[in-house]
Write a protein that holds these residues in place. Structure first.
Motif, PDB file in Angstrom:
ATOM      1  N   LEU A  97       0.829  -1.218   0.000  1.00 28.40           N
ATOM      2  CA  LEU A  97       0.000   0.000   0.000  1.00 28.40           C
ATOM      3  C   LEU A  97       0.860   1.263   0.000  1.00 28.40           C
ATOM      4  CD1 LEU A  97      -2.756  -1.146   2.512  1.00 28.40           C
ATOM      5  CD2 LEU A  97      -3.043  -0.769   0.040  1.00 28.40           C
ATOM      6  N   VAL A  98       1.955   1.231   0.724  1.00 26.98           N
ATOM      7  CA  VAL A  98       2.858   2.384   0.789  1.00 26.98           C
ATOM      8  C   VAL A  98       3.576   2.565  -0.550  1.00 26.98           C
ATOM      9  CG1 VAL A  98       4.994   3.245   1.859  1.00 26.98           C
ATOM     10  CG2 VAL A  98       3.155   2.308   3.287  1.00 26.98           C
ATOM     11  N   PHE A  99       4.149   1.491  -1.065  1.00 29.82           N
ATOM     12  CA  PHE A  99       4.994   1.561  -2.258  1.00 29.82           C
ATOM     13  C   PHE A  99       4.196   1.809  -3.542  1.00 29.82           C
ATOM     14  CE2 PHE A  99       7.613  -0.339  -5.644  1.00 29.82           C
ATOM     15  CZ  PHE A  99       8.794   0.367  -5.456  1.00 29.82           C
ATOM     16  N   PHE A 100       3.092   1.080  -3.728  1.00 27.18           N
ATOM     17  CA  PHE A 100       2.347   1.157  -4.988  1.00 27.18           C
ATOM     18  C   PHE A 100       1.164   2.115  -4.970  1.00 27.18           C
ATOM     19  CE2 PHE A 100       4.381  -2.999  -5.408  1.00 27.18           C
ATOM     20  CZ  PHE A 100       5.031  -2.792  -6.606  1.00 27.18           C
ATOM     21  N   HIS A 101       0.666   2.448  -3.788  1.00 26.48           N
ATOM     22  CA  HIS A 101      -0.543   3.278  -3.732  1.00 26.48           C
ATOM     23  C   HIS A 101      -0.329   4.566  -2.958  1.00 26.48           C
ATOM     24  CE1 HIS A 101      -2.784   0.130  -5.704  1.00 26.48           C
ATOM     25  NE2 HIS A 101      -2.172  -0.725  -4.914  1.00 26.48           N
ATOM     26  N   SER A 102       0.906   4.844  -2.611  1.00 24.51           N
ATOM     27  CA  SER A 102       1.280   6.107  -1.958  1.00 24.51           C
ATOM     28  C   SER A 102       0.457   6.406  -0.708  1.00 24.51           C
ATOM     29  CB  SER A 102       1.161   7.267  -2.955  1.00 24.51           C
ATOM     30  OG  SER A 102       1.969   7.018  -4.082  1.00 24.51           O
ATOM     31  N   VAL A 103       0.133   5.357   0.056  1.00 29.99           N
ATOM     32  CA  VAL A 103      -0.542   5.558   1.332  1.00 29.99           C
ATOM     33  C   VAL A 103       0.549   5.850   2.358  1.00 29.99           C
ATOM     34  CG1 VAL A 103      -2.010   4.507   3.093  1.00 29.99           C
ATOM     35  CG2 VAL A 103      -2.415   3.983   0.678  1.00 29.99           C
ATOM     36  N   ASP A 104       0.371   6.891   3.147  1.00 28.24           N
ATOM     37  CA  ASP A 104       1.349   7.290   4.152  1.00 28.24           C
ATOM     38  C   ASP A 104       1.535   6.169   5.177  1.00 28.24           C
ATOM     39  OD1 ASP A 104       2.903   8.530   6.087  1.00 28.24           O
ATOM     40  OD2 ASP A 104       1.382   9.997   6.633  1.00 28.24           O
ATOM     41  N   ARG A 105       2.766   5.708   5.325  1.00 27.06           N
ATOM     42  CA  ARG A 105       3.087   4.608   6.241  1.00 27.06           C
ATOM     43  C   ARG A 105       2.623   4.920   7.671  1.00 27.06           C
ATOM     44  NH1 ARG A 105       6.546   0.675   5.520  1.00 27.06           N
ATOM     45  NH2 ARG A 105       7.665   1.760   3.868  1.00 27.06           N
ATOM     46  N   GLY A 106       2.652   6.177   8.058  1.00 32.23           N
ATOM     47  CA  GLY A 106       2.235   6.562   9.402  1.00 32.23           C
ATOM     48  C   GLY A 106       0.763   6.317   9.675  1.00 32.23           C
ATOM     49  N   ARG A 107      -0.016   6.076   8.629  1.00 33.75           N
ATOM     50  CA  ARG A 107      -1.448   5.800   8.784  1.00 33.75           C
ATOM     51  C   ARG A 107      -1.742   4.309   8.921  1.00 33.75           C
ATOM     52  NH1 ARG A 107      -4.306   7.583   3.870  1.00 33.75           N
ATOM     53  NH2 ARG A 107      -6.158   7.092   5.085  1.00 33.75           N
ATOM     54  N   LEU A 108      -0.722   3.462   8.766  1.00 30.09           N
ATOM     55  CA  LEU A 108      -0.937   2.016   8.728  1.00 30.09           C
ATOM     56  C   LEU A 108      -0.138   1.307   9.808  1.00 30.09           C
ATOM     57  CD1 LEU A 108      -0.585   1.565   4.867  1.00 30.09           C
ATOM     58  CD2 LEU A 108      -2.706   1.908   6.171  1.00 30.09           C
ATOM     59  N   MET A 109      -0.763   0.354  10.470  1.00 33.94           N
ATOM     60  CA  MET A 109      -0.104  -0.437  11.506  1.00 33.94           C
ATOM     61  C   MET A 109      -0.346  -1.919  11.185  1.00 33.94           C
ATOM     62  SD  MET A 109      -0.922  -0.658  15.616  1.00 33.94           S
ATOM     63  CE  MET A 109      -1.530   0.993  15.553  1.00 33.94           C
ATOM     64  N   ALA A 110       0.725  -2.663  10.945  1.00 33.24           N
ATOM     65  CA  ALA A 110       0.625  -4.090  10.639  1.00 33.24           C
ATOM     66  C   ALA A 110       0.590  -4.902  11.933  1.00 33.24           C
ATOM     67  CB  ALA A 110       1.802  -4.525   9.780  1.00 33.24           C
ATOM     68  N   ILE A 111      -0.388  -5.799  12.013  1.00 30.02           N
ATOM     69  CA  ILE A 111      -0.552  -6.657  13.185  1.00 30.02           C
ATOM     70  C   ILE A 111      -0.836  -8.072  12.697  1.00 30.02           C
ATOM     71  CG2 ILE A 111      -2.012  -7.151  15.200  1.00 30.02           C
ATOM     72  CD1 ILE A 111      -2.658  -4.156  15.283  1.00 30.02           C
ATOM     73  N   GLY A 112      -0.261  -9.044  13.340  1.00 31.41           N
ATOM     74  CA  GLY A 112      -0.551 -10.442  13.035  1.00 31.41           C
ATOM     75  C   GLY A 112      -1.313 -11.076  14.177  1.00 31.41           C
ATOM     76  N   LYS A 113      -2.365 -11.811  13.845  1.00 31.95           N
ATOM     77  CA  LYS A 113      -3.170 -12.504  14.857  1.00 31.95           C
ATOM     78  C   LYS A 113      -3.044 -14.017  14.730  1.00 31.95           C
ATOM     79  CE  LYS A 113      -5.484  -9.066  16.802  1.00 31.95           C
ATOM     80  NZ  LYS A 113      -6.023  -8.936  18.116  1.00 31.95           N
ATOM     81  N   GLY A 114      -2.349 -14.479  13.688  1.00 35.00           N
ATOM     82  CA  GLY A 114      -2.218 -15.918  13.494  1.00 35.00           C
ATOM     83  C   GLY A 114      -3.568 -16.567  13.304  1.00 35.00           C
ATOM     84  N   GLU A 115      -3.773 -17.676  13.997  1.00 30.62           N
ATOM     85  CA  GLU A 115      -5.015 -18.439  13.867  1.00 30.62           C
ATOM     86  C   GLU A 115      -5.988 -18.160  15.012  1.00 30.62           C
ATOM     87  OE1 GLU A 115      -3.989 -22.711  15.649  1.00 30.62           O
ATOM     88  OE2 GLU A 115      -2.508 -22.039  14.178  1.00 30.62           O
ATOM     89  N   SER A 116      -5.699 -17.147  15.826  1.00 31.02           N
ATOM     90  CA  SER A 116      -6.445 -16.910  17.070  1.00 31.02           C
ATOM     91  C   SER A 116      -7.875 -16.391  16.890  1.00 31.02           C
ATOM     92  CB  SER A 116      -5.671 -15.949  17.972  1.00 31.02           C
ATOM     93  OG  SER A 116      -5.615 -14.666  17.388  1.00 31.02           O
ATOM     94  N   GLU A 117      -8.208 -15.811  15.738  1.00 28.94           N
ATOM     95  CA  GLU A 117      -9.547 -15.249  15.538  1.00 28.94           C
ATOM     96  C   GLU A 117     -10.138 -15.727  14.210  1.00 28.94           C
ATOM     97  OE1 GLU A 117      -9.413 -10.970  15.951  1.00 28.94           O
ATOM     98  OE2 GLU A 117      -8.415 -11.113  17.896  1.00 28.94           O
TER      99      GLU A 117
END
Length: 170
Positions: free
Chosen positions: A128-148
């Protein structure tokens, strides 16, 4: 570096219109995504979502395809993320920040799935940052695995492998 170059070339190829309109795998338009992620009138108008307050936040769950056992985006995922990228750049969502949450099915160990889901969420953010010029500061990556799982009755079902986008406010 090679992975980034491969993604860049693939993104440039897919960004070119061919023939008729291309729809993402879930056929979601950027307007539908904007609508799902825009706070509605009412108690969440000021939208200050706290951890654990997910039910109150506007969100959307999207099936984003990855290569098997990998964080490498498949072609269909890139089409899906095209609509998401356009939605996140839309003026109606410009002031908001978002959690990009990766989920897996229950195949594999809990620890491995958690790590894989984190890598996949980070891969979506990078795209999203590289190809769609979305500001990285607006995005937070989180992993939940198989928990939900979205399909708790079948933890190994394909629909459990998804990316969830949650509006966490400004």
């Amino acid at each position: 570096m090679l992975k980034l170059i491969k993604i860049a070339v693939l993104g440039l190829v897919l960004a070119q219109p061919v023939g008729g309109p291309s729809l993402a795998q879930d056929d979601l338009s950027s307007d539908q995504i904007v609508d799902a992620l825009t706070p509605k009138e009412g108690p969440n108008r000021g939208l200050k979502v706290k951890p654990g307050d997910k039910a109150e936040a506007p969100s959307i769950s999207m099936r984003v395809q990855f290569a098997y056992d990998s964080d490498e985006l498949e072609n269909e995922a890139i089409l899906t993320l095209r609509a998401l990228g356009a939605a996140l750049r839309d003026s109606r969502l410009k002031e908001y920040r978002f959690q990009i949450i990766g989920h897996t099915d229950a195949k594999g160990s809990d620890a491995y799935n958690l790590e894989l889901s984190q890598r996949r969420a980070a891969s979506v953010v990078e795209h999203l940052v590289f190809f769609h010029s979305v500001d990285r500061g607006r995005l937070m990556a989180i992993g939940k695995g198989e928990s939900e799982p979205i399909n708790a009755s079948d933890p190994e079902a394909a629909e459990n492998r998804r990316v969830e986008i949650i509006n966490i406010g400004s």
